[in-house]
Motif scaffolding. Structure first.
Motif, PDB file in Angstrom:
ATOM      1  N   ALA A  14      74.727  43.487  57.739  1.00 24.68           N
ATOM      2  CA  ALA A  14      73.662  44.263  57.097  1.00 24.68           C
ATOM      3  C   ALA A  14      74.241  45.550  56.526  1.00 24.68           C
ATOM      4  CB  ALA A  14      72.561  44.568  58.100  1.00 24.68           C
ATOM      5  N   GLY A  15      73.799  45.880  55.319  1.00 25.06           N
ATOM      6  CA  GLY A  15      74.318  47.046  54.619  1.00 25.06           C
ATOM      7  C   GLY A  15      75.480  46.742  53.703  1.00 25.06           C
ATOM      8  N   GLY A  16      76.031  45.550  53.822  1.00 22.51           N
ATOM      9  CA  GLY A  16      77.163  45.163  53.003  1.00 22.51           C
ATOM     10  C   GLY A  16      76.760  44.654  51.633  1.00 22.51           C
ATOM     11  N   LEU A  88      72.547  44.857  51.687  1.00 29.75           N
ATOM     12  CA  LEU A  88      71.959  43.591  52.109  1.00 29.75           C
ATOM     13  C   LEU A  88      71.270  43.718  53.465  1.00 29.75           C
ATOM     14  CD1 LEU A  88      74.743  41.237  50.813  1.00 29.75           C
ATOM     15  CD2 LEU A  88      72.314  40.977  50.303  1.00 29.75           C
ATOM     16  N   LYS A  89      70.195  42.965  53.607  1.00 32.74           N
ATOM     17  CA  LYS A  89      69.394  42.957  54.824  1.00 32.74           C
ATOM     18  C   LYS A  89      69.356  41.539  55.401  1.00 32.74           C
ATOM     19  CE  LYS A  89      66.310  46.423  52.773  1.00 32.74           C
ATOM     20  NZ  LYS A  89      64.910  46.744  52.393  1.00 32.74           N
ATOM     21  N   THR A  93      68.932  36.672  53.812  1.00 34.93           N
ATOM     22  CA  THR A  93      69.588  35.410  54.147  1.00 34.93           C
ATOM     23  C   THR A  93      68.834  34.242  53.536  1.00 34.93           C
ATOM     24  OG1 THR A  93      70.503  36.253  56.207  1.00 34.93           O
ATOM     25  CG2 THR A  93      70.203  33.872  56.043  1.00 34.93           C
ATOM     26  N   ALA A  94      69.554  33.428  52.766  1.00 37.54           N
ATOM     27  CA  ALA A  94      68.939  32.304  52.061  1.00 37.54           C
ATOM     28  C   ALA A  94      70.026  31.533  51.324  1.00 37.54           C
ATOM     29  CB  ALA A  94      67.901  32.804  51.056  1.00 37.54           C
ATOM     30  N   SER A 113      74.049  39.267  58.654  1.00 36.79           N
ATOM     31  CA  SER A 113      73.882  39.455  60.095  1.00 36.79           C
ATOM     32  C   SER A 113      73.417  40.880  60.393  1.00 36.79           C
ATOM     33  CB  SER A 113      75.207  39.181  60.813  1.00 36.79           C
ATOM     34  OG  SER A 113      76.189  40.109  60.406  1.00 36.79           O
ATOM     35  N   SER A 114      72.635  41.000  61.445  1.00 39.38           N
ATOM     36  CA  SER A 114      72.100  42.326  61.803  1.00 39.38           C
ATOM     37  C   SER A 114      73.051  43.066  62.734  1.00 39.38           C
ATOM     38  CB  SER A 114      70.743  42.155  62.468  1.00 39.38           C
ATOM     39  OG  SER A 114      70.851  41.328  63.598  1.00 39.38           O
TER      40      SER A 114
END
Length: 114
Positions: A14-16, A88-89, A93-94, A113-114
């Protein structure tokens, strides 16, 4: 050969950021250039949704959930469209699909991933 070839997916925290590419390997430039081009995504158990679209004149539209984080662009000389995804959060994911009518990409997995 498949008409549209996607690349650039994968696993990120996440955040990437990730950049997806979609190359229209069987489309001639005069056909590629005027078409509206888009990215869709489909998360498990959900319907496919439009994420971003770029029109012939470069006008772009985004679903509200990605606006300000994702950028769609195109390179006509390479017959390629891109989706730059920042901040990204996990809910991003999809499986992501590009569309250049009448063709669809094969789909590429993006996992955050979180």
């Amino acid at each position: 050969q498949v008409p549209l070839v996607e690349s650039g997916g994968g696993l990120v925290q996440a955040g990437g950021s990730l950049r997806l590419s979609c190359r229209a390997q069987r489309m001639i430039l005069s056909t590629f250039s005027p078409k509206t081009k888009a990215w869709y995504r489909q998360a498990p158990g959900k319907e496919r949704e439009l994420v971003a679209r770029i029109d012939r004149d470069g006008t772009t539209n985004y679903v509200e959930t990605v606006r300000g984080r994702f950028t769609i662009s195109k390179d006509n000389s390479r017959k390629t469209i891109y989706l730059q995804m920042n901040s990204l959060k996990p809910e991003d994911t999809a499986v992501y699909y590009c569309e250049i009518e009448p063709h669809w990409g094969q789909g590429i997995q993006v996992t955050v991933s979180s």
